[in-house]
Scaffold this motif. Structure first.
Motif, mmCIF file in Angstrom:
data_model
loop_
_atom_site.group_PDB
_atom_site.id
_atom_site.type_symbol
_atom_site.label_atom_id
_atom_site.label_comp_id
_atom_site.label_asym_id
_atom_site.label_seq_id
_atom_site.Cartn_x
_atom_site.Cartn_y
_atom_site.Cartn_z
ATOM 1 N N ARG A 5 0.832 -1.206 0.000
ATOM 2 C CA ARG A 5 0.000 0.000 0.000
ATOM 3 C C ARG A 5 0.865 1.254 0.000
ATOM 4 O O ARG A 5 0.551 2.237 -0.684
ATOM 5 N N LEU A 6 1.952 1.229 0.774
ATOM 6 C CA LEU A 6 2.871 2.361 0.772
ATOM 7 C C LEU A 6 3.362 2.666 -0.636
ATOM 8 O O LEU A 6 3.388 3.824 -1.075
ATOM 9 N N ILE A 7 3.754 1.607 -1.356
ATOM 10 C CA ILE A 7 4.287 1.796 -2.708
ATOM 11 C C ILE A 7 3.196 2.222 -3.668
ATOM 12 O O ILE A 7 3.394 3.092 -4.533
ATOM 13 N N ALA A 8 1.994 1.631 -3.533
ATOM 14 C CA ALA A 8 0.888 1.960 -4.439
ATOM 15 C C ALA A 8 0.468 3.418 -4.302
ATOM 16 O O ALA A 8 0.086 4.058 -5.293
ATOM 17 N N GLU A 9 0.535 3.961 -3.103
ATOM 18 C CA GLU A 9 0.132 5.350 -2.882
ATOM 19 C C GLU A 9 1.254 6.331 -3.203
ATOM 20 O O GLU A 9 1.047 7.543 -3.157
ATOM 21 N N GLY A 10 2.425 5.814 -3.514
ATOM 22 C CA GLY A 10 3.590 6.659 -3.738
ATOM 23 C C GLY A 10 3.376 7.699 -4.812
ATOM 24 O O GLY A 10 2.885 7.419 -5.896
ATOM 25 N N GLY A 11 3.776 8.930 -4.494
ATOM 26 C CA GLY A 11 3.715 10.018 -5.459
ATOM 27 C C GLY A 11 2.427 10.787 -5.443
ATOM 28 O O GLY A 11 2.374 11.926 -5.901
ATOM 29 N N ARG A 12 1.350 10.201 -4.938
ATOM 30 C CA ARG A 12 0.050 10.853 -5.006
ATOM 31 C C ARG A 12 -0.198 11.695 -3.766
ATOM 32 O O ARG A 12 -0.015 11.245 -2.640
ATOM 33 N N GLY A 13 -0.642 12.911 -4.009
ATOM 34 C CA GLY A 13 -1.012 13.797 -2.922
ATOM 35 C C GLY A 13 -2.367 14.404 -3.198
ATOM 36 O O GLY A 13 -3.069 14.020 -4.144
ATOM 37 N N GLU A 14 -2.742 15.378 -2.384
ATOM 38 C CA GLU A 14 -4.021 16.057 -2.576
ATOM 39 C C GLU A 14 -3.932 16.962 -3.799
ATOM 40 O O GLU A 14 -3.175 17.915 -3.823
ATOM 41 N N GLY A 15 -4.690 16.637 -4.826
ATOM 42 C CA GLY A 15 -4.781 17.510 -5.998
ATOM 43 C C GLY A 15 -3.674 17.356 -7.013
ATOM 44 O O GLY A 15 -3.614 18.113 -7.984
ATOM 45 N N GLY A 16 -2.761 16.403 -6.847
ATOM 46 C CA GLY A 16 -1.688 16.246 -7.817
ATOM 47 C C GLY A 16 -0.726 15.166 -7.394
ATOM 48 O O GLY A 16 -0.927 14.498 -6.386
ATOM 49 N N SER A 17 0.337 14.997 -8.181
ATOM 50 C CA SER A 17 1.315 13.946 -7.913
ATOM 51 C C SER A 17 2.727 14.501 -7.996
ATOM 52 O O SER A 17 3.009 15.417 -8.792
ATOM 53 N N LEU A 18 3.618 13.934 -7.177
ATOM 54 C CA LEU A 18 5.038 14.222 -7.313
ATOM 55 C C LEU A 18 5.540 13.607 -8.611
ATOM 56 O O LEU A 18 4.975 12.637 -9.104
ATOM 57 N N ARG A 19 6.602 14.150 -9.175
ATOM 58 C CA ARG A 19 7.083 13.714 -10.493
ATOM 59 C C ARG A 19 8.416 12.983 -10.369
ATOM 60 O O ARG A 19 9.333 13.444 -9.690
ATOM 61 N N ARG A 20 8.506 11.850 -11.066
ATOM 62 C CA ARG A 20 9.752 11.063 -11.070
ATOM 63 C C ARG A 20 10.701 11.671 -12.100
ATOM 64 O O ARG A 20 10.566 11.437 -13.295
ATOM 65 N N SER A 21 11.685 12.431 -11.606
ATOM 66 C CA SER A 21 12.555 13.178 -12.517
ATOM 67 C C SER A 21 14.035 13.051 -12.182
ATOM 68 O O SER A 21 14.873 13.631 -12.875
ATOM 69 N N MET A 22 14.403 12.284 -11.138
ATOM 70 C CA MET A 22 15.797 12.269 -10.694
ATOM 71 C C MET A 22 16.461 10.909 -10.869
ATOM 72 O O MET A 22 15.863 9.870 -10.574
ATOM 73 N N GLY A 23 17.713 10.936 -11.360
ATOM 74 C CA GLY A 23 18.516 9.735 -11.498
ATOM 75 C C GLY A 23 19.487 9.591 -10.335
ATOM 76 O O GLY A 23 19.464 10.371 -9.376
ATOM 77 N N MET A 24 20.381 8.602 -10.418
ATOM 78 C CA MET A 24 21.273 8.312 -9.309
ATOM 79 C C MET A 24 22.191 9.481 -8.974
ATOM 80 O O MET A 24 22.435 9.777 -7.801
ATOM 81 N N TRP A 25 22.733 10.133 -9.981
ATOM 82 C CA TRP A 25 23.656 11.233 -9.725
ATOM 83 C C TRP A 25 22.964 12.365 -8.977
ATOM 84 O O TRP A 25 23.508 12.924 -8.020
ATOM 85 N N GLN A 26 21.743 12.711 -9.394
ATOM 86 C CA GLN A 26 21.014 13.772 -8.708
ATOM 87 C C GLN A 26 20.663 13.372 -7.279
ATOM 88 O O GLN A 26 20.723 14.191 -6.359
ATOM 89 N N LEU A 27 20.311 12.108 -7.066
ATOM 90 C CA LEU A 27 20.017 11.626 -5.717
ATOM 91 C C LEU A 27 21.265 11.672 -4.830
ATOM 92 O O LEU A 27 21.194 12.051 -3.656
ATOM 93 N N THR A 28 22.411 11.290 -5.408
ATOM 94 C CA THR A 28 23.664 11.367 -4.661
ATOM 95 C C THR A 28 23.978 12.811 -4.284
ATOM 96 O O THR A 28 24.408 13.099 -3.163
ATOM 97 N N MET A 29 23.752 13.715 -5.211
ATOM 98 C CA MET A 29 23.995 15.133 -4.941
ATOM 99 C C MET A 29 23.069 15.668 -3.860
ATOM 100 O O MET A 29 23.440 16.558 -3.090
#
Length: 486
Positions: A31-55
């Motif tokens: 359920r945690l994974i299924a709800e991932g990204g969704r919020g009230e009125g919109g969704s977070l966007r998957r835009s980052m790769g490993m280098w950006q996460l490391t930074m």
């Protein structure tokens, strides 16, 4: 199985069963994974790769211990502050291994709060989330305080102007209002309102600048290193090394920042564990290198009371202001990136807690155009900015350390519990020698907590008491776990 609850406002129906059952209810990983990204009125966007996460993790970590807290830790440990960094780094390593496993297994925004929700129950998850609010939110303020010190160094070295103490120090430290601290938090807020991708780009640039600045310091200050400064290596004994290590653990808190980006990573199962481990390796190496050069170039007794110690060392070694000015410029950028990335982590943790109903809905509202939780970001930034302008650095740093250590201890426990309850789950990264390494991580965190002052424990106890009042008065009744969940 569970039934979905509508995302409306108002209290949720009470959970079937007694109080103990409600406090121990867990949120299934699926359920945690299924709800991932969704919020009230919109969704977070998957835009980052490993280098950006490391930074993000490096950005949240690198700078605080060296640029700000080093001046406080050296008087406790003397030249052995190098060992204090090693001890703090090893403590962080065991917890980082646990974070890496859980981040790859449960790639969501809540970090250790979500991991605890899936393994240890709602009450423990709330306590963990409450600790993270202390860890991330207060550390933003603590780092912002140090930013003002280096801004003054930069201004005085370039244009001969210094911000008056009344406007650059908090009450109790000779000032009325710390305007630079508030300013840097507001600047970070502006970046975050533009969205995660844009913030990540700005952070990558700032991280590059801070690494260059630290390497520049090492190259120049190495000329002033004297072997005599390493004599009487451990003047305060192991107790002093441990006390300094507990304070310096504050400077490692950022390695888990990548785990708060689980819902904005393109390939979180693969990239999150790598980003966490790589960032910790880079940061620990640089910390130990800079600390070794710093205590070799300046007698340890002279660090006391200095919040901009590295710039002062360069000025003394070279006799010229230009190097100190360059370092101050690098520190201004470096510490700004810490504020940016830690503020980002705080907003994502509150986003996850709000989505679960444990915090007000306003924190999970996502702007449809930018994909950022705007109201969340503004509220958190204003709170941290005012805190930074009103509270001295030392108190903030220690309060942050104890909240961090407590949350890390819970993550180590969560790894052991999830291994036993869900051994079949796919794990993109597995902590070596589990449960031994997570158990060691837990013991080290508890040991480091024991090194903190009674005053810090009193503040932590008060913070926990307030958190429990909020949970029983608000969060438990509004939790979005379905009453029919089994």
């Amino acid at each position: 199985m569970y039934k979905s609850q509508p995302g409306g406002s108002g209290p949720r129906p009470p959970f079937a069963g007694g109080l103990g059952t409600r406090l121990m209810r867990r949120k299934p990983v699926e359920r945690l994974i299924a709800e991932g990204g969704r919020g009230e009125g919109g969704s977070l966007r998957r835009s980052m790769g490993m280098w950006q996460l490391t930074m993000i993790s490096i950005g949240a970590t690198l700078g605080t211990g060296i640029f700000v807290v080093l001046g406080e830790a050296v008087p406790d440990a003397g030249p052995a502050v190098i060992l204090s960094f090693v001890i703090a780094g090893i403590t962080a390593l065991f917890s980082a291994l646990s974070y890496a496993e859980l981040a790859g297994t449960i790639p969501v925004s809540g970090s250790s709060y979500s991991y605890a929700y899936a393994t240890l129950g709602e009450l423990v998850a709330w306590v963990c989330g409450w600790c993270l609010i202390l860890e991330y939110g207060v550390s933003v303020a603590a780092v912002a305080v140090g930013w003002g010190q280096y801004l003054n160094e930069l201004l005085s070295g370039t244009i001969g102007v210094t911000i008056p103490a009344a406007l650059s120090q908090p009450p109790g430290s000779g000032g009325i209002f710390n305007l630079p601290a508030l300013l840097v938090v507001m600047l970070a807020m502006v970046f975050l309102l533009g969205g995660a991708k844009e913030s990540a780009r700005a952070n990558t640039i700032m991280v590059s600048v801070k690494i260059v600045a630290l390497l520049l310091f090492c190259g120049v200050a190495l000329q002033g290193v004297k072997s005599g400064n390493y004599q009487n290596f451990m003047p305060m004994g192991m107790a002093g090394v441990s006390a300094a290590g507990a304070t310096l653990f504050f400077s490692y808190i950022g390695f888990d920042a990548a785990s708060t980006a689980g819902e904005e990573a393109r390939n979180p199962q693969r990239d999150l564990p790598r980003a966490i481990m790589l960032s910790l390796l880079i940061v620990t190496t640089l910390y130990c290198l800079v600390a070794a050069v710093a205590v070799g170039a300046l007698p340890w007794q002279r660090f006391k009371g200095s919040e901009a110690a590295l710039a002062g060392i360069l000025k003394e070694v070279t006799g010229q202001d230009i190097w100190a000015v360059l370092l101050a410029a690098g520190a201004v950028v470096a510490i700004a990136s810490v504020v940016l990335t830690v503020l980002y982590g705080q907003t994502r943790i509150l986003f996850a807690m709000s989505r679960d109903g444990l915090m007000p809905r306003v924190f999970s509202k996502v702007h449809p155009k930018s994909g950022a939780p705007r109201a969340n970001t503004v509220i958190v930034a204003l709170f941290c900015g005012v805190l930074a302008a009103a509270v001295p650095l030392g108190q903030l740093a220690d309060a942050t350390s104890i909240g961090t250590l407590f949350a890390f201890a819970l993550v180590n426990i969560a790894v052991i519990v999830l291994r036993r309850t869900r051994p079949d789950m796919h794990r993109s990264f597995r902590t070596p020698l589990s449960p031994l390494f997570p158990a060691i991580g837990f013991v080290l965190c508890v040991y480091m907590m024991g090194s903190l002052s009674p005053v810090t424990w009193a503040v932590f106890g008060l913070w926990m008491a307030v958190g429990l009042v909020v949970y029983f008065g608000y969060g438990m009744r509004r939790s979005r776990l379905a009453p029919s969940e089994k």
